[in-house]
Design an enzyme around this catalytic site. Structure first.
Site, PDB file in Angstrom:
ATOM      1  N   ARG A  32       1.092  -1.112   0.047  1.00 37.89           N
ATOM      2  CA  ARG A  32       0.244  -0.293  -0.238  1.00 37.89           C
ATOM      3  C   ARG A  32       0.931   1.629   0.171  1.00 37.89           C
ATOM      4  O   ARG A  32       0.351   2.480  -0.334  1.00 37.89           O
ATOM      5  CB  ARG A  32      -0.981  -0.742   1.475  1.00 37.89           C
ATOM      6  CG  ARG A  32      -2.063  -1.105   0.798  1.00 37.89           C
ATOM      7  CD  ARG A  32      -2.606  -0.746   2.274  1.00 37.89           C
ATOM      8  NE  ARG A  32      -4.722  -1.230   1.447  1.00 37.89           N
ATOM      9  CZ  ARG A  32      -4.996  -2.069   1.948  1.00 37.89           C
ATOM     10  NH1 ARG A  32      -5.084  -1.807   3.396  1.00 37.89           N
ATOM     11  NH2 ARG A  32      -6.641  -2.859   1.707  1.00 37.89           N
ATOM     12  N   LYS A 187     -19.153 -15.870   5.491  1.00 40.64           N
ATOM     13  CA  LYS A 187     -20.985 -16.102   5.466  1.00 40.64           C
ATOM     14  C   LYS A 187     -21.372 -15.003   4.646  1.00 40.64           C
ATOM     15  O   LYS A 187     -21.606 -14.657   4.006  1.00 40.64           O
ATOM     16  CB  LYS A 187     -21.116 -14.986   7.069  1.00 40.64           C
ATOM     17  CG  LYS A 187     -20.177 -15.529   7.618  1.00 40.64           C
ATOM     18  CD  LYS A 187     -20.836 -15.037   9.805  1.00 40.64           C
ATOM     19  CE  LYS A 187     -20.251 -16.074  10.836  1.00 40.64           C
ATOM     20  NZ  LYS A 187     -20.472 -14.657  11.504  1.00 40.64           N
ATOM     21  N   GLY A 341     -10.718  -8.872   0.319  1.00 40.59           N
ATOM     22  CA  GLY A 341      -9.382  -9.294   1.249  1.00 40.59           C
ATOM     23  C   GLY A 341      -9.430 -10.924   1.293  1.00 40.59           C
ATOM     24  O   GLY A 341      -7.943 -10.483   0.627  1.00 40.59           O
ATOM     25  N   GLY A 365     -13.699  -3.996   1.566  1.00 43.72           N
ATOM     26  CA  GLY A 365     -15.355  -2.857   1.947  1.00 43.72           C
ATOM     27  C   GLY A 365     -15.961  -2.636   1.466  1.00 43.72           C
ATOM     28  O   GLY A 365     -16.668  -2.259   0.616  1.00 43.72           O
TER      29      GLY A 365
HETATM   30  P1  ADP Z   1     -13.156 -12.088   0.485  1.00 44.68           P
HETATM   31  O1  ADP Z   1     -12.341 -11.413   1.780  1.00 44.68           O
HETATM   32  O2  ADP Z   1     -12.973 -11.877  -0.263  1.00 44.68           O
HETATM   33  O3  ADP Z   1     -14.625 -11.044   0.728  1.00 44.68           O
HETATM   34  P2  ADP Z   1     -14.345 -13.229   2.715  1.00 44.68           P
HETATM   35  O4  ADP Z   1     -14.548 -12.680   3.981  1.00 44.68           O
HETATM   36  O5  ADP Z   1     -16.432 -13.547   2.449  1.00 44.68           O
HETATM   37  O6  ADP Z   1     -14.607 -12.859   1.282  1.00 44.68           O
HETATM   38  O7  ADP Z   1     -13.929 -15.258   2.803  1.00 44.68           O
HETATM   39  C1  ADP Z   1     -13.431 -15.484   2.936  1.00 44.68           C
HETATM   40  C2  ADP Z   1     -12.862 -17.274   3.545  1.00 44.68           C
HETATM   41  O8  ADP Z   1     -14.065 -17.849   3.948  1.00 44.68           O
HETATM   42  C3  ADP Z   1     -12.051 -17.985   3.983  1.00 44.68           C
HETATM   43  O9  ADP Z   1     -11.676 -17.361   5.169  1.00 44.68           O
HETATM   44  C4  ADP Z   1     -12.497 -18.545   3.691  1.00 44.68           C
HETATM   45  O10 ADP Z   1     -11.581 -19.866   4.549  1.00 44.68           O
HETATM   46  C5  ADP Z   1     -14.087 -18.673   4.099  1.00 44.68           C
HETATM   47  N1  ADP Z   1     -14.098 -20.134   3.084  1.00 44.68           N
HETATM   48  C6  ADP Z   1     -14.565 -20.284   1.637  1.00 44.68           C
HETATM   49  N2  ADP Z   1     -15.688 -21.496   1.883  1.00 44.68           N
HETATM   50  C7  ADP Z   1     -15.514 -22.022   2.882  1.00 44.68           C
HETATM   51  C8  ADP Z   1     -16.270 -23.238   3.632  1.00 44.68           C
HETATM   52  N3  ADP Z   1     -16.278 -23.742   2.377  1.00 44.68           N
HETATM   53  N4  ADP Z   1     -16.123 -23.597   5.275  1.00 44.68           N
HETATM   54  C9  ADP Z   1     -15.506 -22.654   5.340  1.00 44.68           C
HETATM   55  N5  ADP Z   1     -15.112 -21.391   5.297  1.00 44.68           N
HETATM   56  C10 ADP Z   1     -14.988 -20.870   4.032  1.00 44.68           C
HETATM   57 MG    MG Z   2     -12.699 -11.206   3.682  1.00 43.78          MG
END
Ligand code: ADP
Ligand code: MG
Length: 383
Positions: A32, A187, A341, A365
């Protein structure tokens, strides 16, 4: 309209993203910091004095481990000039005595920042005669340094901010169809806004990762001990009904990689998930049909790992999909935008070269909120 012309010969307040990972008072990744160097150099070449405003972490009051003082030597090295540190934003000596580049202490040490207090914004605004926002990643926050200050000064969007805005507009406002979005992650409660907006914008919406489990459970599949938000089942059903009113095809996993009770991994169809198993990745058949959908698309948006990529072998689907996106982008100029992220962490873990994609957003975000169709407060403040 957002002004993009940078000032000359002014005292410029520049909101930048210096929110780097810090461990034991050491900067673990200076990406960054390196990104903002061209902006600051351009401003300095145009004979401006620069006051850098930034935050680090989520301090609750003053915290020596989150002081931006730590960054001064690195910044001086990157900018190839000396940087003055201002340890107290509220008590800055005569700005005329400060030359060149000044780094203000972590703006989040002051509760007035997050409260967007008028007197704090006015105080900041008095330090300069022009405001530049080059921190898109913080622009979903209605904080003083994002929305307060530009109310009192002529302002412009910085080059990084403009680049990010353009890339995201390219996905949301006038994408080249067909558009496919691939959404994974943990989630579903954090992604409903995104999923609903993408239904309106895409021809194909592929959902994987933990989110998919809640959608599968809402269709009465047994998902074993997998990550699932039971309190979201009604919302999941509403979403599934909404899909029918759009011309978007929803792709849910047809197979998954599970860890069984005895600790072994295997692939199974979604209709055969053992009740004591945990789904940790989407399976090869699902990967295959998401890949095929990518080869049909002209624009791809990807957010969220498709499995628990941090724990091999559950990184396989995520890696396969990122390689397909990279190949199609390179082979035929498909537009690809990736953000989030953990998605960026997954790209890094797989040592992917970001230049293989049209755009990789590190804005977390702010990236997600923009794609949810919200007008970010920091964008509004520059109009
Ligand atoms: P981003 O930050 O890219 O928007 P998220 O924060 O929504 O992504 O999600 C990332 C997390 O989701 C990771 O830590 C990953 O391990 C978890 N994840 C993905 N698939 C599964 C799964 N099947 N079961 C549990 N956790 C999962
Ligand atoms: Mg995330």
């Amino acid at each position: 309209m957002i002004c993009t012309t940078l000032p000359r010969n002014k005292r410029v307040l520049v909101r930048v993203d210096l929110n780097v990972p810090v461990h034991d008072d050491r900067v673990m990744d200076d990406t960054r910091m390196r990104l903002i160097v061209p902006t600051i150099k351009a401003l300095r070449q145009a004979k401006n004095q620069c006051f850098l405003i930034a935050h680090l972490g989520r301090p609750k009051g003053w915290d020596p481990h989150l002081s931006l003082r730590l960054l001064v030597p690195i910044l001086e090295h990157l900018l190839e000039e000396s940087v003055t540190f201002a340890p107290d934003i509220k008590n800055i000596p005569d700005t005329a005595l400060l030359k060149g580049c000044v780094l203000l202490e972590n703006v989040r040490f002051y509760p007035e920042e997050e409260a967007n207090e008028v007197s704090f914004s006015q105080h900041l605004a008095r330090l300069g005669d022009f405001y530049v926002n080059d921190a898109f990643s913080a622009s979903h926050r209605a904080h003083a340094s994002i929305v307060g200050v530009p109310a009192y000064l002529p302002h412009a969007a910085g080059p990084l901010f403009q680049q990010e805005l353009k890339a995201l507009q390219r996905i949301v406002e006038c994408p080249i169809p067909p558009v496919i979005a691939i959404v994974g992650g943990g989630k579903i409660s954090t992604k409903f806004g995104l999923l609903h907006n993408l239904l309106k914008k895409t021809s194909v919406l592929a959902v994987g990762g933990g989110l998919a489990h809640t959608l599968l459970a809402a269709q009465d599949y047994i998902i074993g001990q997998s990550l699932c938000e039971m309190s979201m089942l009604d919302q999941a059903r509403t979403f599934l009904k909404q899909v029918q009113h759009h011309s978007c095809t929803l792709l849910l996993p047809i197979d998954v990689v599970v860890r069984t009770k005895d600790g072994t991994e295997r692939v199974c169809e979604v209709k055969e998930i053992p009740s004591d198993a945990v789904c940790l990745d989407v399976g090869p058949a699902t990967c295959q049909y998401i890949s095929e959908a990518i080869t049909q698309a002209n624009t791809v948006l990807w957010n969220g790992p498709l499995g628990r990529f941090e724990e091999p072998p559950f990184h396989k689907a995520t890696e396969k999909i990122m390689h397909t996106i990279a190949e199609e982008t390179q082979r035929r100029g498909m537009v690809s935008v990736i953000g989030g992220g953990d998605s960026v962490a997954a790209l890094n873990a797989a040592k992917m070269d970001f230049a293989q994609f049209s755009y990789v957003s590190t804005s977390g975000g702010a990236f997600l909120e923009f794609l949810e169709g919200k007008e970010l407060p920091g964008i509004q403040a520059l109009r």
